[in-house]
Structure formats: C-alpha cells, structure tokens
Motif scaffolding. Structure first.
Motif, PDB file in Angstrom:
ATOM      1  N   ALA A  25       0.819  -1.215   0.000  1.00 37.50           N
ATOM      2  CA  ALA A  25       0.000   0.000   0.000  1.00 37.50           C
ATOM      3  C   ALA A  25       0.850   1.261   0.000  1.00 37.50           C
ATOM      4  CB  ALA A  25      -0.934  -0.019   1.214  1.00 37.50           C
ATOM      5  N   ALA A  26       2.021   1.194   0.645  1.00 35.96           N
ATOM      6  CA  ALA A  26       2.899   2.362   0.696  1.00 35.96           C
ATOM      7  C   ALA A  26       3.671   2.571  -0.605  1.00 35.96           C
ATOM      8  CB  ALA A  26       3.887   2.210   1.852  1.00 35.96           C
ATOM      9  N   THR A  27       3.720   1.534  -1.448  1.00 39.54           N
ATOM     10  CA  THR A  27       4.558   1.577  -2.645  1.00 39.54           C
ATOM     11  C   THR A  27       3.783   1.876  -3.913  1.00 39.54           C
ATOM     12  OG1 THR A  27       6.013  -0.067  -1.606  1.00 39.54           O
ATOM     13  CG2 THR A  27       6.262   0.260  -3.986  1.00 39.54           C
ATOM     14  N   TRP A  28       2.521   1.424  -3.977  1.00 39.54           N
ATOM     15  CA  TRP A  28       1.804   1.410  -5.248  1.00 39.54           C
ATOM     16  C   TRP A  28       0.482   2.168  -5.187  1.00 39.54           C
ATOM     17  CZ3 TRP A  28       4.802  -0.446  -8.954  1.00 39.54           C
ATOM     18  CH2 TRP A  28       5.757  -1.409  -8.636  1.00 39.54           C
ATOM     19  N   GLN A  29       0.043   2.619  -6.352  1.00 39.02           N
ATOM     20  CA  GLN A  29      -1.305   3.154  -6.531  1.00 39.02           C
ATOM     21  C   GLN A  29      -1.957   2.396  -7.679  1.00 39.02           C
ATOM     22  OE1 GLN A  29      -1.669   7.356  -7.480  1.00 39.02           O
ATOM     23  NE2 GLN A  29      -3.849   7.149  -7.951  1.00 39.02           N
ATOM     24  N   PRO A  30      -2.619   1.269  -7.393  1.00 42.80           N
ATOM     25  CA  PRO A  30      -3.282   0.532  -8.476  1.00 42.80           C
ATOM     26  C   PRO A  30      -4.385   1.364  -9.112  1.00 42.80           C
ATOM     27  CG  PRO A  30      -3.062  -0.824  -6.496  1.00 42.80           C
ATOM     28  CD  PRO A  30      -2.743   0.583  -6.097  1.00 42.80           C
ATOM     29  N   GLY A  51      -3.273   5.797 -11.380  1.00 43.59           N
ATOM     30  CA  GLY A  51      -1.922   5.485 -10.908  1.00 43.59           C
ATOM     31  C   GLY A  51      -1.008   5.099 -12.044  1.00 43.59           C
ATOM     32  N   ALA A  52      -1.532   4.380 -13.034  1.00 45.78           N
ATOM     33  CA  ALA A  52      -0.729   3.986 -14.191  1.00 45.78           C
ATOM     34  C   ALA A  52      -0.286   5.203 -14.995  1.00 45.78           C
ATOM     35  CB  ALA A  52      -1.531   3.030 -15.067  1.00 45.78           C
ATOM     36  N   ARG A  53      -1.208   6.125 -15.216  1.00 41.37           N
ATOM     37  CA  ARG A  53      -0.853   7.332 -15.977  1.00 41.37           C
ATOM     38  C   ARG A  53       0.201   8.154 -15.233  1.00 41.37           C
ATOM     39  NH1 ARG A  53      -6.560   7.696 -17.034  1.00 41.37           N
ATOM     40  NH2 ARG A  53      -6.737   9.241 -15.375  1.00 41.37           N
ATOM     41  N   GLN A  54       0.049   8.245 -13.925  1.00 37.11           N
ATOM     42  CA  GLN A  54       1.030   8.993 -13.138  1.00 37.11           C
ATOM     43  C   GLN A  54       2.397   8.323 -13.180  1.00 37.11           C
ATOM     44  OE1 GLN A  54      -0.529   9.635  -9.183  1.00 37.11           O
ATOM     45  NE2 GLN A  54      -2.470  10.436  -9.967  1.00 37.11           N
ATOM     46  N   ALA A  55       2.424   6.995 -13.095  1.00 36.31           N
ATOM     47  CA  ALA A  55       3.694   6.270 -13.146  1.00 36.31           C
ATOM     48  C   ALA A  55       4.389   6.482 -14.480  1.00 36.31           C
ATOM     49  CB  ALA A  55       3.458   4.782 -12.896  1.00 36.31           C
ATOM     50  N   LEU A  56       3.632   6.448 -15.568  1.00 36.33           N
ATOM     51  CA  LEU A  56       4.225   6.667 -16.888  1.00 36.33           C
ATOM     52  C   LEU A  56       4.749   8.091 -17.020  1.00 36.33           C
ATOM     53  CD1 LEU A  56       4.889   5.853 -19.774  1.00 36.33           C
ATOM     54  CD2 LEU A  56       2.496   6.343 -20.393  1.00 36.33           C
ATOM     55  N   ALA A  57       3.980   9.074 -16.571  1.00 43.27           N
ATOM     56  CA  ALA A  57       4.423  10.470 -16.665  1.00 43.27           C
ATOM     57  C   ALA A  57       5.672  10.697 -15.828  1.00 43.27           C
ATOM     58  CB  ALA A  57       3.295  11.395 -16.206  1.00 43.27           C
ATOM     59  N   THR A  98      15.827   4.890  -8.676  1.00 43.49           N
ATOM     60  CA  THR A  98      14.580   4.710  -9.413  1.00 43.49           C
ATOM     61  C   THR A  98      14.863   4.940 -10.889  1.00 43.49           C
ATOM     62  OG1 THR A  98      13.372   5.524  -7.490  1.00 43.49           O
ATOM     63  CG2 THR A  98      12.151   5.362  -9.540  1.00 43.49           C
ATOM     64  N   GLY A  99      15.404   3.913 -11.533  1.00 42.64           N
ATOM     65  CA  GLY A  99      15.805   4.052 -12.925  1.00 42.64           C
ATOM     66  C   GLY A  99      14.944   3.289 -13.892  1.00 42.64           C
ATOM     67  N   THR A 100      13.955   2.541 -13.387  1.00 47.43           N
ATOM     68  CA  THR A 100      13.066   1.783 -14.259  1.00 47.43           C
ATOM     69  C   THR A 100      11.660   2.361 -14.192  1.00 47.43           C
ATOM     70  OG1 THR A 100      12.573   0.175 -12.512  1.00 47.43           O
ATOM     71  CG2 THR A 100      14.433  -0.307 -13.959  1.00 47.43           C
ATOM     72  N   SER A 101      10.796   1.882 -15.067  1.00 49.76           N
ATOM     73  CA  SER A 101       9.462   2.486 -15.182  1.00 49.76           C
ATOM     74  C   SER A 101       8.495   2.033 -14.097  1.00 49.76           C
ATOM     75  CB  SER A 101       8.866   2.145 -16.547  1.00 49.76           C
ATOM     76  OG  SER A 101       8.463   0.787 -16.592  1.00 49.76           O
ATOM     77  N   ARG A 102       8.657   0.841 -13.587  1.00 48.02           N
ATOM     78  CA  ARG A 102       7.713   0.231 -12.635  1.00 48.02           C
ATOM     79  C   ARG A 102       6.299   0.197 -13.195  1.00 48.02           C
ATOM     80  NH1 ARG A 102       9.770   0.457  -6.617  1.00 48.02           N
ATOM     81  NH2 ARG A 102      11.983   0.719  -7.004  1.00 48.02           N
ATOM     82  N   LEU A 103       6.195   0.045 -14.493  1.00 48.22           N
ATOM     83  CA  LEU A 103       4.894  -0.036 -15.145  1.00 48.22           C
ATOM     84  C   LEU A 103       4.378  -1.467 -15.253  1.00 48.22           C
ATOM     85  CD1 LEU A 103       5.363   2.502 -18.087  1.00 48.22           C
ATOM     86  CD2 LEU A 103       3.762   2.729 -16.185  1.00 48.22           C
ATOM     87  N   SER A 104       5.200  -2.451 -14.908  1.00 45.19           N
ATOM     88  CA  SER A 104       4.831  -3.844 -15.182  1.00 45.19           C
ATOM     89  C   SER A 104       3.499  -4.256 -14.559  1.00 45.19           C
ATOM     90  CB  SER A 104       5.961  -4.780 -14.753  1.00 45.19           C
ATOM     91  OG  SER A 104       6.390  -4.526 -13.441  1.00 45.19           O
ATOM     92  N   PRO A 105       3.194  -3.932 -13.295  1.00 43.10           N
ATOM     93  CA  PRO A 105       1.874  -4.333 -12.799  1.00 43.10           C
ATOM     94  C   PRO A 105       0.730  -3.593 -13.480  1.00 43.10           C
ATOM     95  CG  PRO A 105       3.025  -3.009 -11.153  1.00 43.10           C
ATOM     96  CD  PRO A 105       4.007  -3.303 -12.234  1.00 43.10           C
ATOM     97  N   HIS A 106       0.946  -2.337 -13.824  1.00 44.31           N
ATOM     98  CA  HIS A 106      -0.094  -1.586 -14.528  1.00 44.31           C
ATOM     99  C   HIS A 106      -0.354  -2.183 -15.918  1.00 44.31           C
ATOM    100  CE1 HIS A 106      -0.094   1.516 -11.443  1.00 44.31           C
ATOM    101  NE2 HIS A 106       1.218   1.653 -11.562  1.00 44.31           N
ATOM    102  N   LEU A 107       0.710  -2.602 -16.590  1.00 45.15           N
ATOM    103  CA  LEU A 107       0.544  -3.241 -17.891  1.00 45.15           C
ATOM    104  C   LEU A 107      -0.122  -4.604 -17.748  1.00 45.15           C
ATOM    105  CD1 LEU A 107       3.958  -2.275 -19.489  1.00 45.15           C
ATOM    106  CD2 LEU A 107       1.724  -1.762 -20.493  1.00 45.15           C
ATOM    107  N   HIS A 108       0.273  -5.350 -16.724  1.00 44.70           N
ATOM    108  CA  HIS A 108      -0.315  -6.689 -16.550  1.00 44.70           C
ATOM    109  C   HIS A 108      -1.820  -6.617 -16.350  1.00 44.70           C
ATOM    110  CE1 HIS A 108      -0.978 -10.793 -15.279  1.00 44.70           C
ATOM    111  NE2 HIS A 108      -1.552 -10.339 -14.180  1.00 44.70           N
TER     112      HIS A 108
END
Length: 482
Positions: free
Chosen positions: A201-206, A210-216, A236-246
């Motif tokens: 809960a402290a790390t992610w915004q499903p 949240g996905a749009r914010q992570a991409l931006a 923090t050098g990667t996108s962390r988009l993988s759960p949003h894409l999944h």
C-alpha cells in the motif's frame, strides 16, 4: 434498444480500450461486467500479491465507471454461466471483450465465444494488451521466433513501434437504467486476512490514474537516463509499469506514444526502453506458441538436468532473504515488502537458486508468482527459463551470476543493500557485499555479529558453480527437442 455487455478482465482501463470503443460505436446502452473465476486459470490463478492489486484496481475501475454513468457489475464464475445469466437479465444482444493469451484462458474464451454465438449473440474480441498479436510475427519459414533480436526486428518492420493508442476515456457512458444485481469487490475476498500488505500500500497506486502517473513520472525523470540507470537497483531508474501493464490499467500503445514523443531529448533511453516493451511482446509470443512452457522447459534437455537433493536446498532462506549474500537478500526482502523486485536483482536471485543451489526453476517461478504484484505468466516463464538456461534466447548455462561481483558492480555505493538489509548498513563499502570476509574489528565496529545478526553464505559460490557446470555436462550433448 441495443445493449452491449463489456466483459472486463485484465484490461481495467477506460482509455485506449478497444472493446469499450466498439461498444460505444455500436450505439445503445452498455453493461460493464467483471466475472471472478480464478479457478478457470488452473494452477496459475492470481497469487496473493496480485489479488491485492486486483482488489484495488477493481475499486478504481468501478469508481470511474460509476461516475460516468455505467456502474460495474461483479459476478462470480463459471464465466460462461455468469455471462449467459447477465445476457438474459439485461437483454444484451452483443458481448465484447479484450483478448488474453494464457493457455487456459484461450481455451475458455474460445468455448465461450462459440457457445454465445450459437445462441444468436454477436461476440467480438480485440487486442488491448499487445502491440502485435502473437500469431502475427513469424520467421521466413513461418515458424515462431525463439531469439529476441530477430523477433523484435521483424515486429518493428511490421509496425510495432507505429501503433497509436485509441481515444481517451469518455466523459459519459450510456449505462442501463436498471443494472443487474452485483457483488461488491470486498465480497471477492481478495485482500489478505493477515495484514502483511502495508508495504504494498505504501509503494503502489493501483488503477488507471496510478498507471498514468507512473508513466508520466518515468518519462519525465528516468527515461532519458534509462540506458544507464536501469541496472542500478539502488535508484529509481526503471518504469515500474509492469503491474499496470499486466492488469491493463495502461496499454503498450499508450506507453509507446509517450516514449516516442520523448525520443528527441532521450533517444538512447527511449530506444532501450522500447526494446524492453519488445521483450514483453516476445514473452507473449513464446507463451502462445509454446503453451507447455509454464511448467516444462522449452529446451527439453533440461528435463534430465541433475538437481540437488531437495532436502539440502535452503529454499526457505532464499525465499525470505536469509542466504548470507547481501544483494540476494536485499532483493528477496524488497519482493516480500513491496511485491516487486528490480529486474537486475531478479536475474541474480534466480541464478543463485537454479544454478548455485540447483533447485528446479519452477519452484522459484511459483514463489515469484505468489509474491509479485506484476506476476504475469508470459514474463515470469520467460524470465525464469532465460536465467535457468532452458528457454528461448536463454543465457548460456555457463553464465552464472556471481552475486558478490554483481553487487559490487551494480550497487557499488551500497544504497540498495543498506536499505533492505539494514543490519549491514554500517559496514564500509568494500565489505558490504562480502561481510563474511570482513575482519573481526570491522564487524564489531559495524555492530555485526555473523550468525547472530546476519547469516554466513548458504553456499560456496565457487564450488557450487563447478557443480552446476558438471550437471550441465550431463545433458549438453543431447539434442534440443521441444
């Protein structure tokens, strides 16, 4: 009046959603539906971390649909039974959905599509999850690719990088005036009964927002340096988009469009990141054409690879970050706390388990499946078989990641290890990745008592490397069958 039932699955978004677009273009009213039927996914039903994500993503989608006038109806499976009931209750003439590519789901969806069409319904499915359909790319012999580079080259030639996203989410949706009865998200019992999910809960915004914010955030802060920063787990050098894409909260076409617009200022980073999107496409290509690979190696020689005695494999120590190898333990603790692990560290931890400890790759894949919020059957299978040396385009079996050298190279300042293995935080950099070699005075000064505060390595890296290579010699000369 025309009514279209939209079956949401892992496409939990309103923007760039082909099934929703088709339903709106057909005119009339729409009925958004989610059916909870994890048993239909067989042994690869969502794990605990993915269920946590699904709960919050469904809440987010339901809120957006309700605000636009078409509340989400939630039912339990079997999926065909639930769909047929909802068609009767709503009077829908049309059922649409976006495709999934897991083998068990493909079989189910084909049966449902045929059954609904026999009942006189219009049924259509669409591609919302990939840039290219898995069957659209083949080599000159008409066969599926097994090596990434020619696969991605062929995909690009077919227009993978020229895909444009669909329209934005509509401000209003023409829902039914009296929607069928629904269950609540809470009734699906997706959340853990023991509260181990505070780190998630402290790390992610499903959810789609949240996905749009992570991409931006990624495009603005990390994309330009992605080629250099992606291998550094301490930043923090990667996108962390993988759960949003999944979960389909954002689609690859949307990601592609944002990255393409950034190409002028971040060409190197964009090109490298787009190849990572290509790797995701490659994973789905392989899963579609080789549906046996979630449980069987693509390179069948590895079915006979001599493995360690299960009683001698410190699997629990590996799972819970107590191997005595700092970067491995940091990764496994990050995974447990956040439901995610940096990709470089995924390879290091998987290499230790499958090669140094000579445990079955499938055991590691199942642990990741239960603990990753981005647990994706295609990506998980490809990643584990790649590291274990038994899959497509696999790392050669003799490529065994040395976790000490990997830590010293990619976490030289120790930011990553110090965050996730705080009992070692006071060690100087030169000893951080090999604390068992530190002089007693250095350990005392850092407040580290080996065996009490932190374990010694569970395996001798040099000796276990030799044993792994000897095991490979046992199967190396056999033909590669599949």
């Amino acid at each position: 009046m025309s009514i279209t039932l939209i079956w949401f699955r892992r496409d939990l978004r309103l923007e760039d959603n082909p099934a929703l677009i088709h339903a709106l273009e057909a005119g009339g009213r729409i009925l958004p539906v989610y059916i909870h039927a994890p048993e239909e996914e067989g042994e690869w039903a969502p794990g605990a971390a993915a269920r946590w994500w699904l709960h919050h993503s469904l809440q987010a989608l339901g809120g957006e649909l309700a605000r636009r006038g078409a509340p989400l109806v939630i039912r339990r499976g079997p999926s065909r039974t639930a769909l047929e009931a909802l068609v009767r209750e709503s009077g829908a003439q049309r059922v649409v959905w976006n495709r999934l590519y897991d083998p068990a789901v493909i079989r189910r969806d084909r049966e449902i599509k045929a059954a609904l069409r026999e009942q006189g319904l219009e049924v259509k499915s669409f591609n919302a999850a990939l840039l290219m359909e898995p069957w659209a790319v083949s080599n000159r012999s008409g066969q599926p690719y097994r090596v990434f580079t020619p696969f991605w080259k062929a995909s690009r030639a077919l227009g993978a990088e020229r895909q444009s996203p669909g329209p934005s989410a509509p401000a209003h949706l023409p829902g039914l005036s009296g929607a069928p009865a629904t269950e609540s998200v809470e009734a699906l019992d997706l959340l853990p009964h023991i509260p181990w999910d505070t780190g998630l809960a402290a790390t992610w915004q499903p959810g789609e927002a949240g996905a749009r914010q992570a991409l931006a955030r990624f495009a603005e802060k990390a994309l330009e340096d992605y080629d250099r920063g992606r291998d550094r787990p301490g930043r923090t050098g990667t996108s962390r988009l993988s759960p949003h894409l999944h979960f389909g909260e954002i689609g690859p076409r949307q990601v592609m469009a944002v990255c393409t617009r950034a190409r002028e200022r971040a060409a190197g980073g964009v090109d490298r990141f787009l190849s990572e999107l290509g790797w995701r496409e490659f994973a789905h290509h392989l899963l579609f054409h080789f549906p046996q690979t979630p449980t069987r190696p693509l390179d069948r020689r590895f079915e006979d690879l001599p493995l360690a005695d299960p009683r001698e494999v410190p699997f629990e120590a590996w799972c819970h970050g107590r191997t005595g190898l700092p970067i491995v333990d940091a990764g496994m603790r990050e995974l447990w706390h956040t439901g995610w692990m940096h990709n470089r560290v995924r390879m290091i931890t998987a290499s230790l388990l499958t090669k140094n400890l000579r445990a079955p790759w499938l055991e590691g894949a199942r642990w990741f499946w239960d603990t990753l919020v981005d647990a994706d059957l295609a990506a998980n299978t490809l990643g584990w078989q790649w590291t274990a040396g038994c899959g497509a385009d696999a790392a050669p079996y003799f490529r065994i990641f040395n976790p000490v050298l990997q830590g010293e190279r990619f976490d030289a300042a120790g930011d990553y290890v110090r965050r996730w293995v705080p009992e070692l935080a006071q060690l100087p950099d030169r000893h951080l990745h090999r604390p068992w070699e530190a002089p007693a005075a250095v350990l005392r000064a850092a407040g580290v008592d080996l065996d009490r505060d932190y374990p010694r390595p569970v395996v001798d890296l040099a000796e276990s490397r030799r044993a792994a290579l000897a095991a490979f010699e046992h199967i190396k000369a056999r033909p590669k069958a599949d």
